[in-house]
Design a protein around this motif. Sequence first.
Motif, PDB file in Angstrom:
ATOM      1  N   THR A 280      12.528   6.666  12.392  1.00 62.19           N
ATOM      2  CA  THR A 280      12.069   6.568  11.003  1.00 62.19           C
ATOM      3  C   THR A 280      10.969   5.537  10.826  1.00 62.19           C
ATOM      4  N   ASP A 281      10.838   4.609  11.789  1.00 61.98           N
ATOM      5  CA  ASP A 281       9.815   3.573  11.661  1.00 61.98           C
ATOM      6  C   ASP A 281       9.573   2.927  13.016  1.00 61.98           C
ATOM      7  N   ILE A 282       8.326   2.496  13.229  1.00 60.92           N
ATOM      8  CA  ILE A 282       7.977   1.713  14.413  1.00 60.92           C
ATOM      9  C   ILE A 282       7.244   0.469  13.937  1.00 60.92           C
ATOM     10  N   ASP A 283       7.775  -0.683  14.281  1.00 65.35           N
ATOM     11  CA  ASP A 283       7.162  -1.960  13.920  1.00 65.35           C
ATOM     12  C   ASP A 283       6.465  -2.493  15.165  1.00 65.35           C
ATOM     13  N   TRP A 284       5.156  -2.224  15.274  1.00 64.62           N
ATOM     14  CA  TRP A 284       4.426  -2.599  16.478  1.00 64.62           C
ATOM     15  C   TRP A 284       4.334  -4.123  16.622  1.00 64.62           C
ATOM     16  N   LYS A 285       4.159  -4.810  15.513  1.00 69.69           N
ATOM     17  CA  LYS A 285       4.068  -6.272  15.585  1.00 69.69           C
ATOM     18  C   LYS A 285       5.436  -6.894  15.848  1.00 69.69           C
ATOM     19  N   GLY A 286       6.472  -6.329  15.245  1.00 71.04           N
ATOM     20  CA  GLY A 286       7.820  -6.856  15.430  1.00 71.04           C
ATOM     21  C   GLY A 286       8.524  -6.328  16.665  1.00 71.04           C
ATOM     22  N   ARG A 287       7.860  -5.399  17.394  1.00 68.88           N
ATOM     23  CA  ARG A 287       8.394  -4.835  18.632  1.00 68.88           C
ATOM     24  C   ARG A 287       9.786  -4.233  18.434  1.00 68.88           C
ATOM     25  N   SER A 288       9.870  -3.298  17.475  1.00 72.85           N
ATOM     26  CA  SER A 288      11.147  -2.632  17.236  1.00 72.85           C
ATOM     27  C   SER A 288      10.914  -1.216  16.728  1.00 72.85           C
ATOM     28  N   VAL A 289      11.910  -0.356  16.926  1.00 75.35           N
ATOM     29  CA  VAL A 289      11.895   0.994  16.375  1.00 75.35           C
ATOM     30  C   VAL A 289      13.183   1.185  15.585  1.00 75.35           C
ATOM     31  N   SER A 290      13.109   2.015  14.560  1.00 76.21           N
ATOM     32  CA  SER A 290      14.290   2.288  13.740  1.00 76.21           C
ATOM     33  C   SER A 290      14.618   3.766  13.793  1.00 76.21           C
TER      34      SER A 290
END
Length: 248
Positions: A200-210
């Motif tokens: 549902t989301d990829i946080d490239w700066k936070g290095r995480s995927v949801s």
Amino acid sequence: MLRSLNEISGYNLEATDGDIGECRDFLFDDTQWTIRFMVADTHKWLPGGRKVLISPISLGEPRWANSALPVNLTREEIKNCPSIDEHKPVSRQYEAQFFRYYGYGFYWMGGGLWGTGPHPAALVETAAPALADIQEDEDEHLRSASEIEGYTVNAKDDSIGHVENFILQDETWEVAYLVIATRNWLPGGRKVLISPHWLTDIDWKGRSVSVNLTTEQIKNSPEYHSVEFADPVYEDTLHSHYGLRKRK
């Protein structure tokens, strides 16, 4: 057939007139989750060992048992291909120059996974548009596969693991699954699979995927082992567990 990306990393790349190096990384686009380039380490061949990109469009029939990927190009063709700036993202303008150099069509133009078709070979003889048709400020969607390894996986209710590997469909080079290692979250450290299309989301700066799944769903999903793909029932079991549609 499904293949582990970590398995392919290190494979020899063989031009029509000699070896050109090894696969060291892969660039995938984050919209269709498909490997668009292999990054070849050429230090044993080219002076200075500059990195060059090889598209799956250029590949011949892989020799999986020998860990080799034949490339339907000469060393001279590869040596003279457009150079990349290793310290900057690969731009759409560079991709256009790359594909025009080799005479390939553009994978981002057309209704298929690879432009006009579902496989890389569809673009071998497809005419590329003029460079003037490519906008320099067009969004960049290419990402390094090695970059995303280690990203935290967030379920709906808590973190559940980290990305350890990709599983590919070896005909289309599409990323079919992410391998999630749960050793820092679950007793026993099981490995499980999640489709990138469930994210549902990829946080490239936070290095995480949801992902839109609960930790309980992931915890109780069929465990992943590399030998599972010899069993045609495994994918059906996996998708039935999540109640989600199987990939095409």
